[in-house]
Design a protein around this motif. Structure first.
Motif, PDB file in Angstrom:
ATOM      1  N   TRP A 188      32.634  50.005  29.603  1.00 20.08           N
ATOM      2  CA  TRP A 188      33.584  49.013  29.094  1.00 20.08           C
ATOM      3  C   TRP A 188      34.929  49.113  29.809  1.00 20.08           C
ATOM      4  N   LEU A 189      35.395  50.320  30.008  1.00 20.71           N
ATOM      5  CA  LEU A 189      36.690  50.487  30.678  1.00 20.71           C
ATOM      6  C   LEU A 189      36.616  50.101  32.148  1.00 20.71           C
ATOM      7  N   SER A 190      35.481  50.315  32.774  1.00 19.76           N
ATOM      8  CA  SER A 190      35.334  49.895  34.176  1.00 19.76           C
ATOM      9  C   SER A 190      35.418  48.382  34.297  1.00 19.76           C
ATOM     10  N   ALA A 191      34.752  47.669  33.386  1.00 15.83           N
ATOM     11  CA  ALA A 191      34.816  46.208  33.416  1.00 15.83           C
ATOM     12  C   ALA A 191      36.234  45.714  33.127  1.00 15.83           C
ATOM     13  N   LEU A 192      36.905  46.354  32.166  1.00 20.44           N
ATOM     14  CA  LEU A 192      38.261  45.931  31.821  1.00 20.44           C
ATOM     15  C   LEU A 192      39.229  46.186  32.971  1.00 20.44           C
ATOM     16  N   SER A 193      39.139  47.327  33.619  1.00 14.35           N
ATOM     17  CA  SER A 193      40.039  47.614  34.736  1.00 14.35           C
ATOM     18  C   SER A 193      39.759  46.702  35.925  1.00 14.35           C
ATOM     19  N   ALA A 194      38.494  46.360  36.153  1.00 11.78           N
ATOM     20  CA  ALA A 194      38.167  45.444  37.253  1.00 11.78           C
ATOM     21  C   ALA A 194      38.752  44.059  37.013  1.00 11.78           C
ATOM     22  N   ILE A 195      38.640  43.555  35.777  1.00 13.15           N
ATOM     23  CA  ILE A 195      39.193  42.230  35.462  1.00 13.15           C
ATOM     24  C   ILE A 195      40.714  42.237  35.582  1.00 13.15           C
ATOM     25  N   THR A 196      41.345  43.332  35.091  1.00 10.39           N
ATOM     26  CA  THR A 196      42.810  43.416  35.151  1.00 10.39           C
ATOM     27  C   THR A 196      43.303  43.453  36.594  1.00 10.39           C
ATOM     28  N   SER A 197      42.690  44.286  37.420  1.00  8.26           N
ATOM     29  CA  SER A 197      43.124  44.375  38.814  1.00  8.26           C
ATOM     30  C   SER A 197      42.823  43.098  39.581  1.00  8.26           C
ATOM     31  N   LEU A 198      41.706  42.436  39.272  1.00 10.38           N
ATOM     32  CA  LEU A 198      41.402  41.154  39.910  1.00 10.38           C
ATOM     33  C   LEU A 198      42.455  40.112  39.550  1.00 10.38           C
ATOM     34  N   GLY A 199      42.838  40.069  38.279  1.00  5.31           N
ATOM     35  CA  GLY A 199      43.869  39.121  37.857  1.00  5.31           C
ATOM     36  C   GLY A 199      45.222  39.407  38.483  1.00  5.31           C
ATOM     37  N   VAL A 200      45.578  40.684  38.608  1.00  4.80           N
ATOM     38  CA  VAL A 200      46.866  41.033  39.224  1.00  4.80           C
ATOM     39  C   VAL A 200      46.887  40.598  40.687  1.00  4.80           C
ATOM     40  N   GLY A 201      45.780  40.841  41.414  1.00  3.32           N
ATOM     41  CA  GLY A 201      45.736  40.453  42.822  1.00  3.32           C
ATOM     42  C   GLY A 201      45.843  38.947  43.017  1.00  3.32           C
ATOM     43  N   LEU A 202      45.102  38.184  42.228  1.00  3.72           N
ATOM     44  CA  LEU A 202      45.181  36.730  42.345  1.00  3.72           C
ATOM     45  C   LEU A 202      46.543  36.202  41.910  1.00  3.72           C
ATOM     46  N   THR A 203      47.200  36.903  40.985  1.00  5.54           N
ATOM     47  CA  THR A 203      48.537  36.482  40.563  1.00  5.54           C
ATOM     48  C   THR A 203      49.531  36.609  41.706  1.00  5.54           C
ATOM     49  N   THR A 204      49.437  37.664  42.495  1.00  8.46           N
ATOM     50  CA  THR A 204      50.337  37.793  43.642  1.00  8.46           C
ATOM     51  C   THR A 204      50.104  36.686  44.679  1.00  8.46           C
ATOM     52  N   VAL A 205      48.837  36.256  44.837  1.00  8.21           N
ATOM     53  CA  VAL A 205      48.560  35.128  45.738  1.00  8.21           C
ATOM     54  C   VAL A 205      49.127  33.844  45.153  1.00  8.21           C
ATOM     55  N   TYR A 206      49.016  33.661  43.853  1.00  3.90           N
ATOM     56  CA  TYR A 206      49.560  32.476  43.193  1.00  3.90           C
ATOM     57  C   TYR A 206      51.075  32.412  43.367  1.00  3.90           C
TER      58      TYR A 206
END
Length: 340
Positions: A188-206
């Motif tokens: 569960w924590l692996s999935a949560l950390s992957a989603i969080t880091s994916l969102g942070v990376g796309l936010t910097t592109v945005y």
């Protein structure tokens, strides 16, 4: 009634997990460099090097970076700009490190171990060394500071390749999954950390602060650190043992230097109280005779016998005085010429 009992049991379990364990757990699951992990590490390293090569050679990945930059996502969807300004904080090193350190500090206190905090410190140290060296070594400029359209902007003194926000999000939130005590919590924590880091990376592109290739390299850099942590577990274990040994020496020294506790005083014997005797009246001290500094006068003795009668006294003169007459004196009122 059954619902209340189930709820009570669940609450008891939750509070029992919050309490400190009586001693350190005998078996703490420490990840090892398995074959599966080694394969993932090698694949991620190859992906990392492929992205760097694609950017250096100004391949299709660089052209994709420019297309995304000209698309300007922050202008296409301005309604989420305010939310993403706060969401990107989940990738900043300072706030995320404080939040994760607080959680791992509680776990260290509960399990009588400092391994969680030491693992976090080792991962952040690796992050600073590897990502910082790559940023300074490649020196790529960001979209807001690009000079030539279509170029890779490498070697111009920048520090955005790879993305530090993305790599930090992968490491700080992924360390929770790495230190999970059960397999279910780890998934569960692996999935949560992957989603969080994916969102942070796309936010910097945005927001236009990073190229898309920066984010891809940041994901790879953070994942490499998490996959390489089992190689540093022996060093973390030695550091933990050294800290506990230092703690024991300090405790022993404090016990030697501490003053010995005083012996308990013997109980006092009861004392019988007697009534006080009646206080005697204070005696008045005798006064000493005071002698005068002057010479002592002789005592005055009155003439014996009765006093003389009035008729026997000296007659009163015409001038009204009982003094005896003197021949050389003149009566009052006589002139000076009458003298002989």
């Amino acid at each position: 009634m059954r619902t209340e009992r189930k709820l009570t049991r669940r609450l008891d379990r939750v509070f029992a997990r919050l309490d400190r364990e009586p001693e350190r757990p005998a078996h703490i699951d420490v990840p090892r460099m398995s074959r599966h992990r080694a394969v993932l590490f090698s694949s991620t390293l190859a992906f990392y090097l492929a992205i760097v090569w694609a950017v250096i050679t100004t391949s299709w990945l660089v052209r994709l970076d420019w297309r995304v930059m000209f698309f300007r996502p922050y202008q296409q969807w301005p309604g989420i700009h305010a939310f993403l300004d706060y969401y990107v904080v989940l990738g900043q090193r300072g706030p995320t490190a404080v939040m994760v350190a607080a959680w791992l500090g509680w776990r260290s206190w509960r399990q009588h171990t400092v391994r969680p905090l030491l693992t976090l410190a080792a991962s952040l140290l690796l992050l600073n060394i590897t990502v910082g060296a790559a940023k300074l070594g490649m020196g790529r400029l960001g979209p807001h500071y690009a000079t030539v359209i279509g170029s890779n902007e490498m070697g111009l003194g920048g520090d955005i390749f790879p993305s530090g926000h993305t790599a930090n999000a992968v490491v700080t939130w992924g360390i929770l999954a790495y230190l999970a005590s059960t397999a279910r919590a780890r998934r569960w924590l692996s999935a949560l950390s992957a989603i969080t880091s994916l969102g942070v990376g796309l936010t910097t592109v945005y927001l236009g602060t990073h190229w898309l290739s920066d984010v891809l390299l940041g994901w790879a850099a953070g994942l490499l650190i998490l996959l390489a942590l089992p190689w540093f577990e022996p060093l973390i274990s030695r550091a933990e043992n050294a800290l506990f040994a230092l703690r024991d020496r300090l405790r022993a020294r404090r016990r030697r230097t501490a003053p010995a506790p005083a012996a308990p005083a013997a109980p006092l014997a009861p004392v019988a109280l007697q009534p006080l005797a009646k206080a005697a009246e204070p005696s008045v001290p005798a006064r000493e005779p005071v002698t005068s500094a002057r010479g002592s006068r002789p005592p005055i003795h009155l003439a014996p016998g009765p006093h003389t009668a009035r008729s026997e006294r000296t007659p009163v003169t015409p001038a009204g005085s009982r003094r005896p007459p003197h021949a050389d004196r003149l009566p009052r009122g006589a002139s000076q010429a009458a003298r002989p």
